[in-house]
Scaffold this motif. Structure first.
Motif, PDB file in Angstrom:
ATOM      1  N   ILE A  53       1.112  -7.077 -62.867  1.00 61.83           N
ATOM      2  CA  ILE A  53       0.566  -5.758 -62.515  1.00 61.83           C
ATOM      3  C   ILE A  53      -0.609  -5.423 -63.433  1.00 61.83           C
ATOM      4  CG2 ILE A  53       1.054  -3.275 -62.557  1.00 61.83           C
ATOM      5  CD1 ILE A  53       3.877  -3.962 -61.576  1.00 61.83           C
ATOM      6  N   GLY A  54      -0.463  -5.694 -64.720  1.00 64.30           N
ATOM      7  CA  GLY A  54      -1.552  -5.421 -65.658  1.00 64.30           C
ATOM      8  C   GLY A  54      -2.789  -6.240 -65.347  1.00 64.30           C
ATOM      9  N   THR A  55      -2.593  -7.519 -65.020  1.00 64.65           N
ATOM     10  CA  THR A  55      -3.732  -8.374 -64.668  1.00 64.65           C
ATOM     11  C   THR A  55      -4.407  -7.862 -63.400  1.00 64.65           C
ATOM     12  OG1 THR A  55      -2.586 -10.252 -65.656  1.00 64.65           O
ATOM     13  CG2 THR A  55      -4.413 -10.745 -64.175  1.00 64.65           C
ATOM     14  N   THR A  56      -3.598  -7.451 -62.432  1.00 62.88           N
ATOM     15  CA  THR A  56      -4.160  -6.914 -61.190  1.00 62.88           C
ATOM     16  C   THR A  56      -4.979  -5.658 -61.460  1.00 62.88           C
ATOM     17  OG1 THR A  56      -2.300  -7.803 -59.944  1.00 62.88           O
ATOM     18  CG2 THR A  56      -3.580  -6.066 -58.886  1.00 62.88           C
ATOM     19  N   LEU A  57      -4.462  -4.770 -62.286  1.00 60.69           N
ATOM     20  CA  LEU A  57      -5.216  -3.554 -62.612  1.00 60.69           C
ATOM     21  C   LEU A  57      -6.513  -3.874 -63.345  1.00 60.69           C
ATOM     22  CD1 LEU A  57      -2.326  -1.143 -63.616  1.00 60.69           C
ATOM     23  CD2 LEU A  57      -3.881  -0.904 -61.680  1.00 60.69           C
ATOM     24  N   LEU A  58      -6.476  -4.848 -64.241  1.00 62.24           N
ATOM     25  CA  LEU A  58      -7.721  -5.263 -64.914  1.00 62.24           C
ATOM     26  C   LEU A  58      -8.736  -5.779 -63.907  1.00 62.24           C
ATOM     27  CD1 LEU A  58      -6.433  -7.092 -68.124  1.00 62.24           C
ATOM     28  CD2 LEU A  58      -7.765  -4.993 -68.023  1.00 62.24           C
ATOM     29  N   LEU A  59      -8.267  -6.615 -62.984  1.00 66.43           N
ATOM     30  CA  LEU A  59      -9.183  -7.168 -61.971  1.00 66.43           C
ATOM     31  C   LEU A  59      -9.719  -6.077 -61.043  1.00 66.43           C
ATOM     32  CD1 LEU A  59      -7.382 -10.498 -61.086  1.00 66.43           C
ATOM     33  CD2 LEU A  59      -9.506 -10.204 -62.366  1.00 66.43           C
ATOM     34  N   VAL A  60      -8.875  -5.109 -60.701  1.00 64.56           N
ATOM     35  CA  VAL A  60      -9.336  -4.002 -59.855  1.00 64.56           C
ATOM     36  C   VAL A  60     -10.443  -3.234 -60.569  1.00 64.56           C
ATOM     37  CG1 VAL A  60      -8.650  -1.751 -58.908  1.00 64.56           C
ATOM     38  CG2 VAL A  60      -7.260  -3.762 -58.477  1.00 64.56           C
ATOM     39  N   GLY A  61     -10.265  -2.985 -61.862  1.00 63.28           N
ATOM     40  CA  GLY A  61     -11.303  -2.289 -62.621  1.00 63.28           C
ATOM     41  C   GLY A  61     -12.612  -3.055 -62.632  1.00 63.28           C
ATOM     42  N   VAL A  62     -12.533  -4.356 -62.847  1.00 63.83           N
ATOM     43  CA  VAL A  62     -13.743  -5.177 -62.871  1.00 63.83           C
ATOM     44  C   VAL A  62     -14.378  -5.231 -61.483  1.00 63.83           C
ATOM     45  CG1 VAL A  62     -14.588  -7.530 -63.213  1.00 63.83           C
ATOM     46  CG2 VAL A  62     -13.002  -6.531 -64.855  1.00 63.83           C
ATOM     47  N   VAL A  63     -13.552  -5.357 -60.443  1.00 59.30           N
ATOM     48  CA  VAL A  63     -14.084  -5.406 -59.080  1.00 59.30           C
ATOM     49  C   VAL A  63     -14.752  -4.086 -58.710  1.00 59.30           C
ATOM     50  CG1 VAL A  63     -13.399  -5.543 -56.646  1.00 59.30           C
ATOM     51  CG2 VAL A  63     -12.561  -7.231 -58.261  1.00 59.30           C
ATOM     52  N   LEU A  64     -14.168  -2.960 -59.134  1.00 58.02           N
ATOM     53  CA  LEU A  64     -14.808  -1.661 -58.876  1.00 58.02           C
ATOM     54  C   LEU A  64     -16.200  -1.605 -59.499  1.00 58.02           C
ATOM     55  CD1 LEU A  64     -11.914   0.924 -59.400  1.00 58.02           C
ATOM     56  CD2 LEU A  64     -13.137   0.448 -57.281  1.00 58.02           C
ATOM     57  N   LEU A  65     -16.299  -2.088 -60.733  1.00 57.54           N
ATOM     58  CA  LEU A  65     -17.592  -2.076 -61.409  1.00 57.54           C
ATOM     59  C   LEU A  65     -18.574  -3.016 -60.713  1.00 57.54           C
ATOM     60  CD1 LEU A  65     -19.299  -1.131 -63.818  1.00 57.54           C
ATOM     61  CD2 LEU A  65     -18.438  -3.114 -65.069  1.00 57.54           C
ATOM     62  N   LEU A  66     -18.135  -4.227 -60.405  1.00 57.46           N
ATOM     63  CA  LEU A  66     -19.013  -5.202 -59.753  1.00 57.46           C
ATOM     64  C   LEU A  66     -19.420  -4.752 -58.353  1.00 57.46           C
ATOM     65  CD1 LEU A  66     -17.392  -8.582 -60.800  1.00 57.46           C
ATOM     66  CD2 LEU A  66     -19.505  -7.570 -61.650  1.00 57.46           C
ATOM     67  N   GLU A  67     -18.491  -4.132 -57.637  1.00 53.08           N
ATOM     68  CA  GLU A  67     -18.795  -3.671 -56.288  1.00 53.08           C
ATOM     69  C   GLU A  67     -19.950  -2.680 -56.310  1.00 53.08           C
ATOM     70  OE1 GLU A  67     -16.573  -1.410 -52.596  1.00 53.08           O
ATOM     71  OE2 GLU A  67     -15.950  -1.017 -54.661  1.00 53.08           O
ATOM     72  N   ARG A  68     -19.906  -1.743 -57.212  1.00 54.13           N
ATOM     73  CA  ARG A  68     -20.987  -0.748 -57.304  1.00 54.13           C
ATOM     74  C   ARG A  68     -22.302  -1.409 -57.675  1.00 54.13           C
ATOM     75  NH1 ARG A  68     -19.558   3.465 -54.375  1.00 54.13           N
ATOM     76  NH2 ARG A  68     -17.409   3.961 -54.813  1.00 54.13           N
ATOM     77  N   ARG A  69     -22.254  -2.370 -58.563  1.00 54.03           N
ATOM     78  CA  ARG A  69     -23.481  -3.063 -58.958  1.00 54.03           C
ATOM     79  C   ARG A  69     -24.033  -3.872 -57.788  1.00 54.03           C
ATOM     80  NH1 ARG A  69     -25.428  -1.146 -63.834  1.00 54.03           N
ATOM     81  NH2 ARG A  69     -23.620  -0.641 -65.088  1.00 54.03           N
ATOM     82  N   ILE A  70     -23.147  -4.536 -57.045  1.00 50.93           N
ATOM     83  CA  ILE A  70     -23.580  -5.344 -55.905  1.00 50.93           C
ATOM     84  C   ILE A  70     -24.164  -4.449 -54.822  1.00 50.93           C
ATOM     85  CG2 ILE A  70     -22.737  -6.802 -54.015  1.00 50.93           C
ATOM     86  CD1 ILE A  70     -20.760  -8.011 -56.101  1.00 50.93           C
ATOM     87  N   ILE A  71     -23.501  -3.346 -54.543  1.00 47.83           N
ATOM     88  CA  ILE A  71     -24.008  -2.416 -53.525  1.00 47.83           C
ATOM     89  C   ILE A  71     -25.367  -1.865 -53.944  1.00 47.83           C
ATOM     90  CG2 ILE A  71     -23.636  -0.134 -52.495  1.00 47.83           C
ATOM     91  CD1 ILE A  71     -20.653  -0.819 -52.408  1.00 47.83           C
ATOM     92  N   ASP A  72     -25.502  -1.495 -55.201  1.00 47.36           N
ATOM     93  CA  ASP A  72     -26.770  -0.968 -55.699  1.00 47.36           C
ATOM     94  C   ASP A  72     -27.879  -2.006 -55.544  1.00 47.36           C
ATOM     95  OD1 ASP A  72     -28.459   0.929 -56.903  1.00 47.36           O
ATOM     96  OD2 ASP A  72     -28.157   0.016 -58.874  1.00 47.36           O
ATOM     97  N   THR A  73     -27.583  -3.241 -55.878  1.00 46.34           N
ATOM     98  CA  THR A  73     -28.574  -4.318 -55.751  1.00 46.34           C
ATOM     99  C   THR A  73     -28.943  -4.548 -54.292  1.00 46.34           C
ATOM    100  OG1 THR A  73     -27.726  -5.359 -57.746  1.00 46.34           O
ATOM    101  CG2 THR A  73     -29.049  -6.732 -56.285  1.00 46.34           C
ATOM    102  N   ALA A  74     -27.945  -4.569 -53.417  1.00 48.25           N
ATOM    103  CA  ALA A  74     -28.208  -4.776 -51.993  1.00 48.25           C
ATOM    104  C   ALA A  74     -29.052  -3.653 -51.411  1.00 48.25           C
ATOM    105  CB  ALA A  74     -26.896  -4.908 -51.228  1.00 48.25           C
ATOM    106  N   VAL A  75     -28.750  -2.423 -51.789  1.00 45.71           N
ATOM    107  CA  VAL A  75     -29.525  -1.280 -51.309  1.00 45.71           C
ATOM    108  C   VAL A  75     -30.973  -1.393 -51.777  1.00 45.71           C
ATOM    109  CG1 VAL A  75     -29.842   1.219 -51.618  1.00 45.71           C
ATOM    110  CG2 VAL A  75     -27.591   0.300 -51.045  1.00 45.71           C
TER     111      VAL A  75
END
Length: 138
Positions: A53-75
């Motif tokens: 569960i802890g590893t999943t939460l860490l990955l979710v946090g990183v994915v949230l950050l990366l998702e915003r960066r990827i969306i910003d770059t794509a836009v």
């Protein structure tokens, strides 16, 4: 020709609260699973679940950050490409306008039919060129 309004250029907002919360909860679950539960002896399964569960939460946090960066770059990439395409089309339209204005400056009552035919031919060439460029880019 009226200029098109510029799109909103504000950056994509990163939800730092979600990011930090996921990271903190993930680290807490891993820590509890690694240190507190194994001390009890028979709770190895529960310790593994907390670590997962802890590893999943860490990955979710990183994915949230990366998702915003990827969306910003794509836009940003799409906006830049759109602006370049719009500017290229505006340049071609100005060129057509200049050609038509030059053509009609020498118009007289006797050659109006000839000027109309030339205007039609220039407009059709312009349209064909734009359509061909669009098809080629697809």
């Amino acid at each position: 020709m009226t200029p098109t309004p510029t799109p909103n250029t504000s950056p994509v907002r990163i939800r730092w609260g979600w990011f930090v919360t996921c990271i903190v909860l993930g680290l807490a679950a891993i820590t509890i699973g690694a240190f507190a539960i194994p001390a009890a002896g028979r709770w190895d399964y529960f310790a593994g679940v907390l670590a997962n569960i802890g590893t999943t939460l860490l990955l979710v946090g990183v994915v949230l950050l990366l998702e915003r960066r990827i969306i910003d770059t794509a836009v940003r990439v799409v906006r830049t490409a759109s602006q370049q395409t719009n500017e290229a089309i505006r340049t071609q339209i100005r060129d057509l306008e200049d050609r038509l204005a030059t053509e009609w400056q020498s118009a007289t009552a006797e050659n109006v039919a000839e000027k109309k035919a030339r205007t039609t031919r220039l407009t059709e060439e312009f349209t064909k060129r734009i359509v061909d460029e669009t098809k080629r880019d697809e």
